[in-house]
Motif scaffolding. Structure first.
Motif, short mmCIF file in Angstrom:
data_model
loop_
_atom_site.label_atom_id
_atom_site.label_comp_id
_atom_site.label_asym_id
_atom_site.label_seq_id
_atom_site.Cartn_x
_atom_site.Cartn_y
_atom_site.Cartn_z
N GLU A 20 0.84 -1.19 0.00
CA GLU A 20 0.00 0.00 0.00
C GLU A 20 0.88 1.24 0.00
O GLU A 20 1.80 1.37 0.81
CB GLU A 20 -0.91 0.00 1.23
CG GLU A 20 -1.86 1.17 1.24
CD GLU A 20 -2.87 1.07 2.37
OE1 GLU A 20 -3.73 1.96 2.45
OE2 GLU A 20 -2.78 0.11 3.15
N LEU A 21 0.61 2.14 -0.92
CA LEU A 21 1.31 3.42 -0.93
C LEU A 21 0.83 4.27 0.22
O LEU A 21 -0.31 4.13 0.67
CB LEU A 21 1.04 4.16 -2.24
CG LEU A 21 1.68 3.64 -3.53
CD1 LEU A 21 1.20 4.47 -4.71
CD2 LEU A 21 3.19 3.69 -3.45
N ALA A 26 0.26 8.12 -2.98
CA ALA A 26 -0.84 7.77 -3.88
C ALA A 26 -1.45 9.03 -4.49
O ALA A 26 -1.80 9.07 -5.68
CB ALA A 26 -1.90 6.97 -3.14
N TRP A 27 -1.59 10.06 -3.67
CA TRP A 27 -2.12 11.35 -4.14
C TRP A 27 -1.23 11.94 -5.22
O TRP A 27 -1.72 12.36 -6.28
CB TRP A 27 -2.22 12.29 -2.94
CG TRP A 27 -2.57 13.71 -3.23
CD1 TRP A 27 -3.75 14.19 -3.72
CD2 TRP A 27 -1.74 14.85 -3.01
NE1 TRP A 27 -3.71 15.55 -3.83
CE2 TRP A 27 -2.48 15.99 -3.40
CE3 TRP A 27 -0.45 15.03 -2.51
CZ2 TRP A 27 -1.97 17.28 -3.31
CZ3 TRP A 27 0.06 16.31 -2.42
CH2 TRP A 27 -0.69 17.42 -2.82
N TRP A 31 -2.15 12.39 -9.40
CA TRP A 31 -2.13 13.65 -10.13
C TRP A 31 -1.06 13.66 -11.22
O TRP A 31 -1.19 14.38 -12.21
CB TRP A 31 -1.98 14.82 -9.16
CG TRP A 31 -3.26 15.08 -8.43
CD1 TRP A 31 -3.53 14.82 -7.12
CD2 TRP A 31 -4.47 15.62 -8.98
NE1 TRP A 31 -4.83 15.17 -6.82
CE2 TRP A 31 -5.42 15.66 -7.94
CE3 TRP A 31 -4.83 16.08 -10.25
CZ2 TRP A 31 -6.72 16.15 -8.13
CZ3 TRP A 31 -6.12 16.55 -10.45
CH2 TRP A 31 -7.05 16.58 -9.40
N ARG A 32 -0.01 12.86 -11.06
CA ARG A 32 0.94 12.70 -12.17
C ARG A 32 0.23 12.03 -13.34
O ARG A 32 0.45 12.39 -14.51
CB ARG A 32 2.16 11.90 -11.73
CG ARG A 32 3.14 12.67 -10.85
CD ARG A 32 4.52 12.05 -10.84
NE ARG A 32 4.56 10.73 -10.24
CZ ARG A 32 4.71 10.50 -8.94
NH1 ARG A 32 4.85 11.51 -8.09
NH2 ARG A 32 4.74 9.27 -8.47
N MET A 33 -0.63 11.07 -13.03
CA MET A 33 -1.42 10.42 -14.07
C MET A 33 -2.33 11.44 -14.75
O MET A 33 -2.46 11.46 -15.99
CB MET A 33 -2.26 9.30 -13.45
CG MET A 33 -3.24 8.63 -14.42
SD MET A 33 -4.38 7.50 -13.57
CE MET A 33 -5.40 8.66 -12.63
N ARG A 58 -6.88 3.49 -2.23
CA ARG A 58 -8.15 3.82 -2.87
C ARG A 58 -7.95 4.98 -3.82
O ARG A 58 -7.36 6.00 -3.46
CB ARG A 58 -9.21 4.18 -1.83
CG ARG A 58 -10.60 4.35 -2.44
CD ARG A 58 -11.63 4.74 -1.39
NE ARG A 58 -12.97 4.73 -1.96
CZ ARG A 58 -13.47 5.70 -2.70
NH1 ARG A 58 -12.74 6.78 -2.97
NH2 ARG A 58 -14.70 5.63 -3.18
N ILE A 59 -8.44 4.84 -5.04
CA ILE A 59 -8.30 5.90 -6.04
C ILE A 59 -9.53 6.79 -5.98
O ILE A 59 -10.67 6.30 -6.06
CB ILE A 59 -8.13 5.31 -7.46
CG1 ILE A 59 -6.95 4.34 -7.50
CG2 ILE A 59 -7.96 6.41 -8.49
CD1 ILE A 59 -6.78 3.61 -8.82
#
Length: 298
Positions: A20-21, A26-27, A31-33, A58-59
């Motif tokens: 798990e990040l 993960a945030w 946002w890079r995506m 969780r996305i």
């Protein structure tokens, strides 16, 4: 025996559950995506999306939509269908509300259980027309919105200048609030709620009324009728308009796409700015600056 043990250890490492990040990592990756999509680097964006999905993180539903749009751009319809099967009800309802899943698609089965009808469709359409004028006078392309609501541009766009458009929209919104109270997503839908925020945000010529709407925006965010960044944008705009410091870094004092120079307005506690932005669902400040420069070149 040692060889077998080594083989088992290697297999165990391969089959171990995804790590798990941290929430912050993960945030940032999410946002890079998003920026990869903006820059049309869909191959990189898909890899970033896959990395997010491979973790237990969780996305956010808005960024799940971004990831699925990237996969669509890569023409992997089967992959989109498989991902949709894995999603929770809240995210599916959001995607259906955003019309991501076309009614003619077999995947529309995911949307049939959701009531996407609003309780005040005429009011919704009225606000959407205001939204179109608000955005077109600012140079936005609103063809997708016009098509979604079956509106003809020539019947909606009034051709007023920006101050006149803002005044007319503000006057009409005041009438709506007086008659209906502050609308909700169930009444008028997510798109119209965003339009209401923008009309208030663009009411700098009526600062007292603009300020009076901040508690309504805050309550709408708490009730899930608007997202957190709506509150952040309005809060910052009001603060800077009053000669005070902003909190979320949404407003710039200068932006020059030719020199790539960009400067935030006076901001409280800049060292913790990204932490505050993360709390309300906004992108990291560096990505926000990059996006602002990209947008200013269009």
């Amino acid at each position: 025996m040692k060889f077998v043990l080594l083989l088992l250890l290697c297999l165990g490492a391969t089959l171990a559950p995804a790590q798990e990040l941290s929430a912050t990592d993960a945030w940032k990756l999410s946002w890079r995506m998003y920026m990869s999509k903006i820059e049309k680097n869909y191959e990189l964006g898909e890899r970033q999306f896959d990395s997010l999905r491979a973790t237990k993180s969780r996305i956010d539903k808005k960024l799940m939509l971004t990831g699925l749009e990237i996969v669509n751009q890569r023409n992997d319809i089967a992959k989109v269908s498989e991902i949709l099967k894995e999603l929770d009800v809240e995210t599916l309802e959001y995607l259906c509300g955003k019309n991501f899943i076309h009614k003619d698609s077999p995947d529309y089965v995911h949307c049939r259980s959701f009531n996407t009808e609003v309780s005040h469709p005429e009011l919704e359409l009225d606000i959407i027309k205001m939204f179109v004028n608000d955005q077109m006078v600012r140079g936005a392309n609103m063809e997708s919105i016009l098509n979604r609501y079956n509106l003809k541009k020539e019947a909606v766009v009034k051709g007023l200048d920006m101050p006149a458009t803002d005044l007319e929209n503000r006057t009409r919104l005041k009438e709506i609030l007086s008659k209906h109270g502050f609308p909700t997503k169930k009444m008028v839908g997510a798109e119209a709620m965003n339009a209401i925020f923008l009309i208030i945000q663009h009411s700098d010529r009526d600062k007292s009324w603009q300020r009076s709407q901040l508690p309504n925006i805050e309550l709408a965010v708490k009730n899930g009728d608007m997202d957190g960044q709506s509150y952040a944008y309005l809060y910052d705009r009001i603060k800077l308009g009053a000669g005070e410091k902003q909190l979320y870094g949404t407003q710039f004092t200068s932006l020059d796409p030719k020199t790539n120079q960009i400067e935030l307005g006076p901001t409280e506690d800049p060292g913790n700015l990204d932490k505050r932005r993360m709390e309300v669902g906004m992108m990291p400040i560096d990505a926000y600056k990059r996006l602002a420069l990209i947008s200013s070149r269009k």
